[in-house]
Write a protein that holds these residues in place. Sequence first.
Motif: not given
Length: 368
Positions: A58-59, A77-79, A84-85, A24-25
Amino acid sequence: MQTFKWQRIVLKVGSALIAPEQNGCSSRYLLSIAQFIVRCRAQGIEVILVSSGSVAAGSHLFPADKARSVAMKKAMAAAGQTEMMAAWDRFFDFPSAQILLTHGDLRDRERYKSIRETIFTLLDHGVLPIINENDTVTTDDLRVGDNDNLSAMVAGAADADALMICSDVDGLFDKNPNLHSDAVLLPEIDKIDDSIYAMAGCATSAVGTGGMKTKIEAAEKATSHGITTFILNGFKEQTFNRLLEGENPGTIFMPYEKPMQEAIHWRTHTASEQGELVVEGNFTEPLDKNSKQLNPHEIVEVRGEFAVGDTILVRSDDGTKLAKARANYSSCLLNFIAENESTEFSDEVQDSIGPIISDEDIAVLEKS
């Protein structure tokens, strides 16, 4: 800023800064970057952020003990994109906007113009554009492949003054600093040539998809458009403090003295050729001045399939790349012309169809 006089910059941030643990970020490195963006905007400098990291972000939502297929990475990538945004957005008290691109969007001239208009409109209204490659829908044919080169394409599209590419090292060294203790940082590069690419090596981040080579490629794209380019260590807070003090904390690539015009730069560095036109290489004038005199009987071979309006590579029969140009005729018609090489036929065709390529839509290439 004391030394650097920028009105608009593009800042590229990679996956290793967004999600260093791939769980996660994380705000560990993003806080100092966000503060830099805020301080730039406070000084009237417009900022465009190119941010990798959607897959890494998202991994953690997917099983780690299973082989990760292409479909799973697209789902990551979608999740991860929304996460990320959200991670970026929480640092700012001004609005941001998401722009997801593929190379297919950038290499199409009308869509490219639309992207430019969108970016300019967002900036005019004080909105921070945050750009990433659209990994969820892109295919191999439509991929840019790395956000270093994407950031250079965006910098060109946005008419930026500077491109700042964050790395995990202080800049470009004369050899890999991870392997050689005597590696020397190169603070300024005036011209990018084979020797510069040789220094880049093949080092890559464990998290990101790019390496030093892609950063050099990006610098070459940007500097040819008159954009000052930096490779910087994004993991160090002092990097951004030094930039704000007017100092160079990494490697600076100086822009061309005579930058390419926007349309020529787009065709050279962003539009990808859909086919090739091999022609007799005995032109007595530069191709950009001689293209209207390119006769059908000078066509040696037509390679690939392309339609009217597609970008094609014009190559001489000795292999020299001459130019990238807009095709005025399809590969089907040009193949038919090339297969009927009689001078009489060619003259008749030339009289009836006009120029094969136009000097208004051509980018002459350095010989290679």
